[in-house]
Design a protein around this motif. Structure first.
Motif, PDB file in Angstrom:
ATOM      1  N   ASP A 173       9.644   5.873 -56.868  1.00 30.16           N
ATOM      2  CA  ASP A 173       8.678   6.911 -56.539  1.00 30.16           C
ATOM      3  C   ASP A 173       8.129   6.661 -55.145  1.00 30.16           C
ATOM      4  N   PRO A 174       8.017   7.707 -54.312  1.00 28.48           N
ATOM      5  CA  PRO A 174       7.508   7.518 -52.948  1.00 28.48           C
ATOM      6  C   PRO A 174       6.159   6.815 -52.901  1.00 28.48           C
ATOM      7  N   ASP A 175       5.316   7.068 -53.903  1.00 31.21           N
ATOM      8  CA  ASP A 175       4.000   6.428 -53.908  1.00 31.21           C
ATOM      9  C   ASP A 175       4.086   4.947 -54.240  1.00 31.21           C
ATOM     10  N   ALA A 176       5.196   4.515 -54.865  1.00 31.26           N
ATOM     11  CA  ALA A 176       5.362   3.103 -55.237  1.00 31.26           C
ATOM     12  C   ALA A 176       6.249   2.353 -54.247  1.00 31.26           C
ATOM     13  N   LEU A 177       6.683   3.050 -53.186  1.00 32.00           N
ATOM     14  CA  LEU A 177       7.648   2.448 -52.271  1.00 32.00           C
ATOM     15  C   LEU A 177       7.076   1.234 -51.549  1.00 32.00           C
ATOM     16  N   ASP A 178       5.837   1.304 -51.080  1.00 30.13           N
ATOM     17  CA  ASP A 178       5.261   0.197 -50.319  1.00 30.13           C
ATOM     18  C   ASP A 178       5.242  -1.087 -51.150  1.00 30.13           C
ATOM     19  N   ALA A 179       4.793  -0.980 -52.390  1.00 31.48           N
ATOM     20  CA  ALA A 179       4.752  -2.156 -53.267  1.00 31.48           C
ATOM     21  C   ALA A 179       6.160  -2.678 -53.544  1.00 31.48           C
TER      22      ALA A 179
END
Length: 547
Positions: free
Chosen positions: A33-39
């Motif tokens: 998910d794009p929102d979980a990409l950083d993690a």
């Protein structure tokens, strides 16, 4: 160095385990998910750092506009500081340039840098690096940033097999970041589309108002010297972007003059937005002019652009500008000076390019003396003042206007024909018209309603005006009723009446519905009168007349 000083030696077994790790990392980014990409990126860096036994790994981007290297993701072992951010590109000029063009950088020891990399070497020493490998993040031919793996505790070697696999890792990161960028662009595009949709809906509402408004005023009728002077001023200023101030009594047609200015301007294809400052509650006036953000006040359930934003690229007409509160006058002055404003509830400065046409029936000079209108705003809006004459100052236009309104209202009232008699013309010319053209149209409509026969019977003239105070009228031999103190001679009234009737009939002297029949004259007699009075054919009263 055949073996790393600190870290895992790339034996065949270790090599296999590392490939398994890279396969897991690559798979984890397939449907992230794009929102979980950083993690997910930071977790991948952590696993790589621990597996290879290095000190730190960092992903960053180039901010060329600010001349900076921005670290976006980083993981370091305990006791090792993350890479400082931002760093100056000027401190790493050669390394940055090499990464920018897609070149990898591998240093078993930083002292191996060429002599022309002195600035880069000094900066690496300040950062505490002893050994590093850095790879550009490239996707679809675009360099998005870089990923680096480094040691601060000791030097180490970077075998070719390891370099090859780290390049694959860089590709995984680059593709994931590129997908996220596409998602961000798509989201931004959807937000922009929504914003444009709302603006289009608002502009459509404005255009619908303007279309209805245009049909209410199909023509400007008149050939008086006073109106010709206004026409000359319009010709001078219409194609400029100068602010125009329309002055004149209520009902004189200032609104129609503003429409003409816009239609003849270079902004004619953009919106013409009207704001009646007298009709807006003071509490809502700022929101109406400049817009508001969601939650700016009770009832502001959604973001809403103001009239100035809707008029961007076009023209805004501020009618009854004398009714504008002093606090909003200061905001309007700023818009006129710099084209800048803020929505209510927002600190974001917006810029617009809007031409302003102001109109008022007030004495702004007296209001300035009373402290109710800003002198600096007056000088800004009064760059090019146009005074629209009152109807009593152009009485020779009254017969033409009356004929035009009869022709315009006939379909609405279901009247096939209605004759404008000499007596009716004289009554209209004698009256002082405190309500000007607007009052004339209302009187004509009321008179058409009450006139049962084929002739117009004038009804509704207010007592106490100049017409009511005139001396008793006398009947002329031609049947025209004229006041002894009228400013028009009998010949002038007769000429204007004949001209008006001819205009109604399309200048037909013979045939069905001709002017001679309406006037009760023989066609040859009418031609003789027209020649004697100097009446020549001109455009139909209902046509658009150049101001």
């Amino acid at each position: 160095m055949g073996q790393s000083a600190i870290g895992v030696a790339m034996t065949p077994m270790v090599d296999t385990h590392f490939e398994d790790l890279l396969t897991e990392i690559a798979a984890s980014f397939v449907h992230v998910d794009p929102d979980a990409l950083d993690a997910q990126i930071i977790e991948a860096l952590r696993r790589i750092v621990l597996f290879l036994g290095i000190d730190r790994s960092t992903i960053g981007r180039f901010d060329d506009a600010q001349g900076q290297l921005m670290a976006t993701h980083s993981w370091a072992i305990p006791g090792v500081e993350p890479l400082p951010s931002p760093l100056r590109i000027a401190d790493f000029p050669n390394l940055t340039k090499r990464l920018h063009v897609g070149e990898q950088i591998v240093l078993e020891r930083i002292d191996a840098l060429p002599a022309d990399h002195a600035a880069d070497l000094a900066s690496l020493r300040v950062a505490g690096l002893k050994s590093m490998a850095a790879f550009p993040l490239t996707a679809k031919g675009q360099t998005l940033g870089w990923v680096s793996f480094g040691n601060v505790r000791a030097e180490r070697d970077w075998p070719e097999g390891l370099i090859r696999r780290l390049r694959l890792v860089a590709g995984v990161f680059a593709n994931a970041l590129a997908r996220r960028q596409q998602d961000d662009d798509l989201r931004q595009a959807l937000v922009e589309n929504e914003r444009l949709r709302h603006r289009l809906e608002s502009e459509n509402a404005v255009w619908r108002e303007e279309v209805l408004h245009a049909h209410e005023h199909e023509a400007v009728v008149g050939e008086s010297s006073a109106l010709r002077q206004v026409a000359q001023q319009i010709d001078q200023v219409a194609r400029t972007d100068s602010t125009v101030l329309l002055l004149g009594e209520t009902g004189t047609g200032k609104d129609l003059i503003a429409t003409t200015l816009h239609s003849r301007s270079l902004r004619a294809q953009r919106p013409l937005v009207r704001v009646n400052c007298a009709a807006l509650p003071a509490a809502l006036m700022e929101s109406e002019l400049f817009g508001h953000e969601r939650g700016a006040f009770t009832g502001a359930v959604a973001r809403r652009p103001g009239r100035f934003e809707l008029a961007d690229g076009g023209t805004i007409v501020l009618d009854e500008i004398g009714e504008l509160p002093l606090e909003l006058q200061a905001k309007l002055l700023r818009v006129l000076q710099s084209g800048e404003f803020e929505r209510l509830g927002s600190s974001e400065t917006r810029r617009i390019d809007t031409r302003v046409i102001a109109a008022t029936n007030r004495d702004l000079g007296a209001m300035i003396e009373q402290g109710r209108f800003r002198a600096d705003l007056y000088y800004r809006i009064g760059v090019f003042p146009i005074r629209v004459p009152a109807l009593r100052e152009r009485r020779e236009d009254i017969p033409l206007l009356a004929a035009f309104f009869i022709d315009k209202l006939r379909p609405k009232l279901g009247r096939k024909s209605l004759r404008l008699t000499d007596r009716a013309v004289a009554q209209l010319v004698e009256y002082d018209w405190p309500g000007n053209v607007r009052e004339l149209e209302n009187i004509i409509e009321r008179s058409m309603i009450v006139s049962a026969g084929p002739e117009l019977i004038i009804e509704g003239l207010r007592p106490g005006t100049a017409a009511a105070r005139r001396e008793p009228r006398s009947q002329s031999t031609q049947g025209t009723v004229v006041s002894k103190t009228s400013t028009l001679t009998l010949a002038q009234v007769e000429r204007e009446h004949i001209r008006a009737v001819c205009a109604q009939c399309g200048w037909r002297i013979n045939g069905k519905g001709n002017a001679a029949e309406r006037l009760g004259l023989n066609p040859n007699t009418l031609r003789s009168k027209m020649k004697k009075l100097g009446i020549e054919r001109h455009r139909r009263a209902g046509d658009r007349v150049a101001l």
